[in-house]
Design an enzyme around this catalytic site. Structure first.
Site, PDB file in Angstrom:
ATOM      1  N   HIS A 130       0.922  -1.200   0.217  1.00  0.00           N
ATOM      2  CA  HIS A 130       0.028   0.107  -0.018  1.00  0.00           C
ATOM      3  C   HIS A 130       0.992   1.291   0.039  1.00  0.00           C
ATOM      4  CE1 HIS A 130      -2.074  -3.223   1.811  1.00  0.00           C
ATOM      5  NE2 HIS A 130      -3.445  -2.746   1.452  1.00  0.00           N
ATOM      6  N   LYS A 157      -1.387  -8.059  -3.906  1.00  0.00           N
ATOM      7  CA  LYS A 157      -2.403  -7.100  -3.965  1.00  0.00           C
ATOM      8  C   LYS A 157      -1.570  -5.623  -3.886  1.00  0.00           C
ATOM      9  CE  LYS A 157      -5.651  -4.921  -0.893  1.00  0.00           C
ATOM     10  NZ  LYS A 157      -6.355  -4.838   0.547  1.00  0.00           N
ATOM     11  N   ARG A 196     -11.592   0.804  -9.207  1.00  0.00           N
ATOM     12  CA  ARG A 196     -12.446  -0.129  -8.604  1.00  0.00           C
ATOM     13  C   ARG A 196     -13.398  -0.785  -9.292  1.00  0.00           C
ATOM     14  NH1 ARG A 196     -10.926   0.204  -3.177  1.00  0.00           N
ATOM     15  NH2 ARG A 196      -9.661   1.949  -2.770  1.00  0.00           N
TER      16      ARG A 196
END
Length: 235
Positions: A130, A157, A196
């Site tokens: 992140h 991710k 998204r």
């Protein structure tokens, strides 16, 4: 590379994960979780992080919602909401109660230990990265994917802040390059909101939505996600 979470074959359709706190688990109506395929329990967002409470919440979530569980105890360096001294201990406790475990690639010591448990219990492991400030260049992002795979994660991710359209496109191209390796990507912030919905078209396996309150900048609700996916014939 075929990846399954319970009965879901990842990559066939964009899956939706609903992000929950302990309060959400205790108060959310079952119908509010209908649009979600999976639930992510964010332990760092729990009001009570005592071991008994955490285990009770995981059991209640499994029983009440009957959906696969992603367990996350996010590091404050990558967006965690509170400092937790023994994250490894919490992860060890919840691995048997979960279906997927999310650990930061940067927390290599914890990730290595949890990888062993995931192998033992046959759970999927997400290695995450992140960046809440900016979207790194493509070469750096490629190296994150490569390092995650070297550590043995099933899915990488990557969530990075988008400051402009170029950041958004860069992450989409990264997704396409690594779509066969098992990847989840999202651009954060208002500029990144389209990711998204559209990154799954490039190979991102899961889109995360909120039930009551967003857990990341630019996050849509699970109801909004399922509406858009259906409207665009993606589901």
């Amino acid at each position: 590379m075929e990846i399954y979470i319970c009965n879901f074959k990842l990559g066939e359709v964009p899956l939706i994960a609903g992000v929950l706190t302990d309060t959400d688990v205790l108060t959310a109506k079952k119908d509010s979780l209908n649009p979600a395929d999976l639930i992510e329990l964010r332990v760092d967002m729990f009001k009570d992080i005592s071991s008994d409470h955490i285990e009770n919440i995981f059991r209640a979530a499994k029983e009440n919602f009957k959906k696969p569980i992603i367990a996350t105890v996010r590091d404050v360096k990558e967006g965690g909401q509170r400092e937790i001294a023994d994250r490894l201990g919490i992860y060890k406790a919840v691995v048997p109660l979960s279906d997927v475990i999310d650990v930061e690639i940067g927390s290599e010591d914890i990730l290595t230990e949890i990888k062993k448990l995931c192998n033992t219990y046959r759970k999927l492991l997400i290695g995450s990265y992140h960046n809440f400030e900016f979207t790194p260049d493509g070469g750096f992002l490629d190296s994150i994917v490569a390092h995650g795979k070297e550590l043995g994660v099933d899915i990488v991710k990557i969530a990075a802040m988008a400051k402009d359209r170029e950041d958004l496109i860069r992450l989409m191209f990264l997704t396409q390059r690594h779509k066969d390796a098992g990847i989840i990507t999202m651009s954060m912030g208002n500029k990144g909101l389209p990711s998204r919905v559209f990154n799954p078209l490039f190979g991102s396996l899961i889109s995360y939505g909120y039930i009551n309150h967003p857990s990341a900048p630019g996050q849509l609700s699970v109801s909004e996600l399922i509406y858009i996916f259906r409207r665009l014939k993606m589901r």
